[in-house]
Design a protein around this motif. Structure first.
Motif, PDB file in Angstrom:
ATOM      1  N   SER A 171      -3.623 -16.068  -3.722  1.00 54.53           N
ATOM      2  CA  SER A 171      -2.389 -15.657  -3.796  1.00 54.53           C
ATOM      3  C   SER A 171      -1.188 -16.841  -3.374  1.00 54.53           C
ATOM      4  N   GLU A 172      -1.524 -17.794  -2.337  1.00 56.28           N
ATOM      5  CA  GLU A 172      -0.655 -18.754  -2.030  1.00 56.28           C
ATOM      6  C   GLU A 172      -0.757 -19.732  -3.080  1.00 56.28           C
ATOM      7  N   ALA A 173      -1.800 -20.359  -3.549  1.00 54.45           N
ATOM      8  CA  ALA A 173      -1.740 -21.190  -4.654  1.00 54.45           C
ATOM      9  C   ALA A 173      -1.114 -20.564  -5.901  1.00 54.45           C
ATOM     10  N   TYR A 174      -1.324 -19.233  -6.182  1.00 52.38           N
ATOM     11  CA  TYR A 174      -0.612 -18.493  -7.482  1.00 52.38           C
ATOM     12  C   TYR A 174       0.816 -18.513  -7.325  1.00 52.38           C
ATOM     13  N   ALA A 175       1.238 -18.371  -5.867  1.00 52.59           N
ATOM     14  CA  ALA A 175       3.002 -18.296  -5.804  1.00 52.59           C
ATOM     15  C   ALA A 175       3.443 -19.824  -6.008  1.00 52.59           C
ATOM     16  N   GLU A 176       2.605 -20.652  -5.505  1.00 55.51           N
ATOM     17  CA  GLU A 176       3.150 -22.105  -5.715  1.00 55.51           C
ATOM     18  C   GLU A 176       3.122 -22.403  -7.191  1.00 55.51           C
ATOM     19  N   ALA A 177       2.165 -22.042  -7.885  1.00 57.41           N
ATOM     20  CA  ALA A 177       2.196 -22.365  -9.347  1.00 57.41           C
ATOM     21  C   ALA A 177       3.308 -21.849 -10.236  1.00 57.41           C
ATOM     22  N   VAL A 178       3.391 -20.564  -9.623  1.00 59.80           N
ATOM     23  CA  VAL A 178       4.476 -19.751 -10.405  1.00 59.80           C
ATOM     24  C   VAL A 178       5.820 -20.269 -10.007  1.00 59.80           C
ATOM     25  N   GLN A 179       6.263 -20.589  -8.832  1.00 66.90           N
ATOM     26  CA  GLN A 179       7.340 -21.135  -8.501  1.00 66.90           C
ATOM     27  C   GLN A 179       7.993 -22.430  -9.094  1.00 66.90           C
ATOM     28  N   GLU A 180       6.750 -23.398  -9.209  1.00 66.60           N
ATOM     29  CA  GLU A 180       6.932 -24.556  -9.907  1.00 66.60           C
ATOM     30  C   GLU A 180       7.173 -24.491 -11.534  1.00 66.60           C
ATOM     31  N   MET A 181       6.525 -23.471 -11.927  1.00 64.78           N
ATOM     32  CA  MET A 181       6.861 -23.166 -13.281  1.00 64.78           C
ATOM     33  C   MET A 181       7.873 -22.854 -13.408  1.00 64.78           C
ATOM     34  N   ASN A 182       8.335 -21.698 -12.819  1.00 67.05           N
ATOM     35  CA  ASN A 182       9.799 -21.221 -13.132  1.00 67.05           C
ATOM     36  C   ASN A 182      10.771 -22.356 -12.901  1.00 67.05           C
ATOM     37  N   TRP A 183      10.797 -23.187 -11.782  1.00 68.35           N
ATOM     38  CA  TRP A 183      11.677 -24.388 -11.562  1.00 68.35           C
ATOM     39  C   TRP A 183      11.825 -25.215 -12.696  1.00 68.35           C
ATOM     40  N   ALA A 184      10.499 -25.397 -13.432  1.00 69.97           N
ATOM     41  CA  ALA A 184      10.545 -26.687 -14.312  1.00 69.97           C
ATOM     42  C   ALA A 184      11.170 -25.870 -15.797  1.00 69.97           C
ATOM     43  N   LEU A 185      10.593 -24.655 -15.917  1.00 70.52           N
ATOM     44  CA  LEU A 185      11.163 -23.857 -17.287  1.00 70.52           C
ATOM     45  C   LEU A 185      12.665 -23.541 -17.385  1.00 70.52           C
ATOM     46  N   GLY A 186      13.003 -23.532 -15.885  1.00 73.44           N
ATOM     47  CA  GLY A 186      14.574 -23.208 -15.800  1.00 73.44           C
ATOM     48  C   GLY A 186      15.368 -24.356 -15.998  1.00 73.44           C
TER      49      GLY A 186
END
Length: 324
Positions: A171-186
């Motif tokens: 869960s922790e690593a997944y949340a970090e990956a999704v957060q960075e992805m959203n930041w990059a795509l945003g």
């Protein structure tokens, strides 16, 4: 068939080598690693897909093999072993198996569940996070590989059905990956594409994870530029899948960018601490510290670096294609 972690004593033993290096000795190779000896009709982009082909092959290439082995720990390897040990059950999960293997080896987003499966495998293999950490301390490296793989093999049916019971591991690593992805795509990453050269230039204020880099870029060559108060951090690399022996994917040539590095070193101001360097894999070109141990900070502006890199890639592609 049973799983045994590879050790040199197995070199001369007839076996199935699952996702292994090409120097594991006698046996049937089901691997996509460089130099593999996988039979042509079983080759695939990821090793688990080669295993799926093998268990479905009417010629029964697995007949007579009592051992499956692997010489390293990663998700594609574990999934390949599980597929070979569960030939009746595995085809039902073929899409999930391939998706998870691609997330792991190619660092490309496929599905949320696939990433969660990969992160679970990585956590079990992490000495600081593994539920087996205490058990592993007194074991040899090969014994650790055997124990970790057996632990995962026992739990893979449940993990494939639903990763959520393994929440604490991913869960922790997944949340970090999704957060960075959203930041990059945003908008966190500025992307400039040069399709004819298969080059993406990414400009950002932080170092990107491979999964993010490969998701925002379209090219197979990726020049990452990080802006910092001390200058620019540059590195040019390739999409992860280009390291492997793939079957269905178009692969751009990998070049030694020595001439580009020489030219950039000529242009680099004397005030810079570091130098431009090259490698045959990753990073193919980067601005390194004086000791080559870490990234340095270039004083050259991206408006100078990007066109020079693009021009050199175009020149080398032209030569590779037979240009004169």
């Amino acid at each position: 068939m049973k799983f045994l972690q590879y050790v040199p004593d197995l070199y001369s033993v007839e076996k199935v080598i699952a996702d292994g290096e090409p120097d594991c000795g006698n046996g049937l190779y089901l691997s996509h690693l460089p130099g593999n000896r996988t039979p042509t009709h079983l080759k695939a982009d990821v090793s688990v897909e080669s295993a799926l082909r093998a268990i479905a092959d009417p010629s029964e290439p697995l007949r007579g093999h009592g051992i499956v082995t692997n010489d390293h720990m990663d998700t594609d390897g574990v999934l390949t072993i599980w597929t070979l040990l569960n030939p009746t059950l595995a085809p039902e999960w073929s899409r999930q198996l391939i998706d998870a293997a691609q997330v792991s080896d190619f660092q490309e987003w496929t599905t949320p569940a696939a990433l969660q499966i990969d992160l679970t495998v990585r956590a079990v293999d992490d000495p600081e996070r593994s539920p087996l950490a205490t058990d592993l301390t007194q074991l040899s490296e090969a014994e650790q590989g055997q124990r970790i793989t057996e632990y995962l093999l026992d739990r893979l049916p449940e993990l494939l059905r639903d990763p959520h019971p393994f929440w604490d591991l991913w869960s922790e690593a997944y949340a970090e990956a999704v957060q960075e992805m959203n930041w990059a795509l945003g908008g966190g990453v500025e992307v400039t594409e040069y399709p004819h050269a298969h080059l993406s230039v990414l400009t950002t204020d932080r170092v990107l994870e491979d999964l993010t880099r490969n998701s925002v870029a379209r090219g197979q060559r990726i020049l990452e530029i990080e802006r910092t108060p001390d200058g620019y951090r540059y590195d040019l690399g390739y999409r992860n899948f280009l390291f492997y022996d793939t079957v269905t994917r178009f692969a751009t040539p990998r070049h030694m960018l020595t001439a580009a590095a020489d030219r950039l070193n000529e242009l680099e101001p004397d005030t810079s601490s570091g130098h431009w360097a090259v490698a045959d894999w990753y990073p193919a070109l980067w601005f390194a510290s004086e000791d080559d141990e870490e990234a340095g900070f270039s004083q050259l502006h991206p408006d100078t670096v990007s066109p020079l890199v693009l021009e050199e890639l175009e020149r080398l592609d032209w030569l590779t294609a037979g240009g004169r």
